[in-house]
Design a protein around this motif. Structure first.
Motif, mmCIF file in Angstrom:
data_model
loop_
_atom_site.group_PDB
_atom_site.id
_atom_site.type_symbol
_atom_site.label_atom_id
_atom_site.label_comp_id
_atom_site.label_asym_id
_atom_site.label_seq_id
_atom_site.Cartn_x
_atom_site.Cartn_y
_atom_site.Cartn_z
ATOM 1 N N ALA A 116 -3.299 -3.971 -4.123
ATOM 2 C CA ALA A 116 -4.438 -4.775 -4.582
ATOM 3 C C ALA A 116 -5.701 -4.438 -3.793
ATOM 4 N N ARG A 174 0.175 -6.190 -1.725
ATOM 5 C CA ARG A 174 -1.132 -6.442 -1.082
ATOM 6 C C ARG A 174 -1.858 -5.134 -0.824
ATOM 7 N N VAL A 176 -6.175 -10.933 -10.634
ATOM 8 C CA VAL A 176 -4.908 -10.462 -11.221
ATOM 9 C C VAL A 176 -4.986 -10.680 -12.724
ATOM 10 N N LEU A 204 -5.935 -6.214 -10.233
ATOM 11 C CA LEU A 204 -4.514 -5.866 -10.183
ATOM 12 C C LEU A 204 -3.898 -6.104 -11.557
ATOM 13 N N VAL A 246 -7.490 -12.502 -4.968
ATOM 14 C CA VAL A 246 -7.315 -11.233 -5.677
ATOM 15 C C VAL A 246 -7.429 -11.495 -7.186
#
Ligand SMILES: Nc1ncnc2c1ncn2[C@@H]1O[C@H](COP(=O)(O)OP(=O)(O)OP(=O)(O)O)[C@@H](O)[C@H]1O
Ligand SMILES: [Mg+2]
Length: 380
Positions: A63, A60, A91, A69, A89
């Protein structure tokens, strides 16, 4: 006011992150890595979040420092990644795609359910299951760690009951779960790299021949003679898989080629890969730049070759523990040698760098790349 620099947050801080940082500098992008203070990318000046891919808090924190990420390895807590995606987030590749690389048995099952040819495989809860498999598919068999293997660690070629038992003992000591597959009679191994961006563009690199020693990639050749049908099959596998999985980022497909010309998928990596290092000099766009472009949804770069032939040879730590950097000058005296050293502490068997040479024939490229690598390893 200047905009904040777009930043990629990368799980891992080893040589792949280091070479990604090299590419990020050219594009004036930020790169923040997850790893340890002495890691290869950090030594080269990339930003660091200290921690492991198995630590949700560290993930976390990483990110929070980037716009997207992504990964240089798959040693990660997938549940934590999933939870972060649910929390908004970005990803890339997604946890669903990454799961294919994290769990090799899941990868085998998925690819074979999609009709791709893979070695025959089965779960291996105990030595008895392996024996039953060997009776059906013949010996030797290959035992593999479901998760966590790399560079041949987590691969056991077994021809006897004794070796099977020993592999289970090794695996238990490392807390590894195993599966079993047939040992394919290899005429050769190859790999192909493909990138896909979130907006759907795809760029596929030329197929390369690879040579593994003790399960570790040692040499890669571009321009080696391969059947046209193999090249076409490889590109089709890579592009169709990239589309099918909804790849966002880079994917390497390791392939087994048999004497009769069958092309089987050995393994997928959802990131930059050792077999793609050669493209730094041999293609228009390096895999590292391509990865950054793909995960930031920038236009993909041209992945076509710029040379007729090239060879890449890895520099592996020797038994005396000496640092190849001490022999840099000798390697640079080899015509055309592009020397890449990762700044890692020298340990026997550890990948410490690579050399790439481009030439008009694969023989010349390989001869020179080997000569430079031998000098760096102190054998030349
Ligand atoms: N089923 C098989 N039949 C024949 N050889 C195999 C088989 N599986 C693996 N090998 C050999 O072992 C090497 C390493 O296997 P694999 O790629 O599965 O392992 P890895 O440790 O995950 O490697 P990587 O570092 O590429 O992730 C292969 O490149 C190949 O040379
Ligand atoms: Mg492999």
């Amino acid at each position: 006011m200047a905009n904040r620099r777009e930043t990629v947050a990368m799980v891992g801080a080893g040589q792949l992150a280091r070479m990604s940082w090299q590419a990020a500098i050219s594009l004036d992008l930020g790169l923040v890595c997850l790893g340890a203070p002495g890691a290869a990318a950090v030594l080269a000046g990339a930003d660091l979040v200290e921690g492991s891919g198995y630590d949700p808090d560290a993930l976390r924190a990483l990110a929070a420092r980037g716009d997207v990420l992504t990964f240089e390895h798959e040693l990660v807590d997938l549940d934590a990644i999933r939870a972060m995606e649910e929390a908004g987030v970005t990803v890339r590749p997604s946890s669903t795609v990454l799961a294919l690389a994290v769990d090799k048995l899941h990868q085998r099952r998925t690819l074979s359910s999609w009709g791709l040819e893979v070695p025959a495989f089965a779960e291996a809860p105990d030595p008895g299951a392996v024996q039953a498999f060997a009776q059906q598919h013949g010996s030797p068999v290959v035992l593999k760690a479901v998760s966590g293997g790399y560079d041949g660690r987590g691969v056991w070629m077994c021809s006897s009951q004794w070796e099977i038992t020993a592999a289970f003992e090794d695996a238990a000591a490392g807390g590894l779960e195993l599966y079993v597959e047939e040992a394919v009679e290899l005429a050769g191994e190859a790999a192909i790299m493909v990138a896909r961006s979130p907006s759907g563009s795809v760029a596929v690199y030329p197929l390369v021949a690879t040579r593994q020693v003790d399960g570790m990639c040692r040499e890669v050749v571009l321009g080696a003679e391969m059947a046209v049908t193999t090249e076409v099959a490889a590109a089709e596998i890579a592009v169709s898989l990239a589309r099918r999985v909804g790849l966002e980022g880079l994917m390497a497909v390791e392939l087994f080629v048999t004497g009769s010309g069958r092309v089987l998928v050995n393994e997928l990596a959802l990131r930059a890969h050792n077999t793609g290092h050669i493209h730094t000099e041999a293609a228009v766009t390096s895999q590292f730049e391509q990865h950054l472009r793909a995960v930031l949804d920038l236009p993909l770069g041209d992945s076509s070759p710029v040379v007729l032939a090239a060879a890449m040879v890895n520099i592996v730590g020797t038994a005396d523990g000496s640092d190849p950097a001490e022999r840099r000058a000798e390697a640079l005296a080899v015509p055309g040698a592009h020397v890449h050293l990762y700044g890692k502490a020298a340990r026997p068997g550890r990948k410490l760098g690579h050399v790439t040479v481009c030439a008009d024939t694969t023989e010349r490229a390989l001869e020179r790349a080997r000569a430079a690598a031998d000098r760096l390893e102190g054998n030349g």
